[in-house]
Enzyme design. Structure first.
Site: not given
Length: 412
Positions: A255, A56
């Site tokens: 992201d 992430d």
């Protein structure tokens, strides 16, 4: 599930062998579920225990589930068909306990527990005392997803609990202070695939630590400077879709932990208009027809237009009646907080080159067959009636905006 995933990751690492016959230890294979989750395997402790985590770039902490947690979410919701791997700290001879609590809040869930320290093995890169969260409680949304935790690849200022993020701890081992994210997808068409069972990992790309991914990304990289060293945040010059043009600058982040495109409400409304999307009260998502033409989403970054064709943002989850899901969601952000999140929908088209050393991010076209795209000559690539946007927004922070498997199972 465990054996199949381990065999898959092992084979992917063997496929990354160099011409000299040595395994390339700085390439992290990703597995793809539904084009909605891109996960990687890490190891913790001595002897090592394996975990499947979200890689992430929208957060900076590492956490996994404590073996002492016996809730159904920690064990894995039955509807997900995925059993969690839980960290048995008592079985690791190198685990260092602390009494420091942690609480992490994401856009779609949270977790809490205590901070500990242990050996981390990330794609063959090892760090002897990585700070991590050992979660004794996780949100129900995580219990329904095929994940054991999250490994943050963001900047130190985003980390909670004064823990140094994994990438910063491993920088000295890298040839260059960069890492490249390449994400593949299942097929290059609007209606790509039926819903896959949880025991069917699919090649989802890879993360190359310490270098550029020359195998999967074109040579030309266009860099822009970061505007904040928390998220991988930079300036978006403009957004265009059909007859809509934002005609303003936005703060934006890429992201890997967000599946879809997050955007201001007025931009989302323009997406809905251009796709004739309808809100499904049953699954709480915006539904579009799978086999209809829709215009590109066009993001202008550093003076360059980045096209996202409909086969990326129209997501086939195996719904009936030829229905697909619009892979976007509205969000709010104020001040210097991000107004857009460019998630996996964007990253599948453009490799992301994260340059820690120079504080910048670069974009290079993916070279995988089916992801290159040329706008149709019969369709406009810019609006004929520009529309101006305005307004303030409130950011929700790092997001793991992924499919709620329970809802889909109920729907189907």
């Amino acid at each position: 599930m465990e054996n199949r995933l381990e065999e898959f990751v092992a084979q992917q690492r063997l496929n990354a062998m160099s011409q000299s016959g040595q395994v390339v230890i700085d390439r992290q294979p990703l597995v793809d579920y539904y084009d909605d989750f891109y996960l990687g395997e890490i190891k913790l402790g001595t002897p090592p225990q394996s975990f499947t985590v979200v890689m992430d770039t929208g957060s900076s902490n590492l956490w996994v589930i404590d073996a002492k947690c016996e809730s159904q979410d920690c064990l894995g919701q039955p509807v997900s068909e995925y059993s969690k791997h839980q960290f048995d700290t008592s079985a690791s001879t190198t685990y260092q306990k602390s009494n420091q609590p942690f609480l992490l809040i994401y856009g779609s869930g949270s977790c809490k527990g205590v901070i500990g320290y242990d050996v981390l093995d990330l794609a063959g890169l090892k760090y002897a005392s990585q700070g991590l969260g050992v979660a004794t409680q996780i949100a129900s949304v995580f219990g329904s997803q095929p994940i054991d935790g999250i490994l943050g690849l963001g900047w130190p200022d985003l980390a909670q609990g004064q823990v140094v993020p994994p990438m910063q701890n491993m920088l000295s081992q890298l040839d260059q202070p960069i890492f490249t994210v390449y994400m593949s997808r299942l097929e290059a068409s609007f209606c790509r695939h039926p819903v896959l069972p949880a025991d069917a990992p699919v090649d989802g790309g890879r993360i190359t630590f310490g270098g550029f991914d020359k195998d999967n990304c074109r040579d030309e990289i266009n860099y822009v400077p970061l505007t904040s060293r928390t998220y991988w945040q930079f300036k978006l010059d403009d957004f265009v879709m059909g007859d809509f043009r934002a005609m303003t600058n936005y703060q934006v982040i890429t992201d890997t932990g967000t599946s879809w495109i997050g955007c201001p409400t007025d931009v989302f409304n323009a997406m809905v208009k251009n796709t004739n999307a309808k809100l499904s009260p049953l699954i709480g998502q915006w539904i579009v027809q799978c086999d209809t033409y829709y215009p590109d989403m066009i993001f202008k970054i550093g003076g360059i237009e980045y096209h996202i064709p409909a086969y990326e943002y129209v997501l086939d989850l195996g719904l009936p009646a030829g229905d697909c899901v619009l892979a976007a969601f509205p969000m709010v952000g104020t001040g210097n907080n991000p107004k857009f999140i460019l998630g996996d929908v964007f990253i599948r088209q453009y490799c992301n080159v994260h340059d820690i050393g120079q504080g910048r991010i670069g974009f290079a076209r993916s070279t995988v067959e089916g992801t290159t795209y040329t706008p149709p000559s019969t369709q406009p690539t810019s609006p004929t009636t520009p529309t101006t946007t305005s307004g303030g927004f409130m950011a929700t922070g790092s997001t793991v905006t992924a499919l709620l498997l329970a809802l889909l199972h109920n729907y189907l």
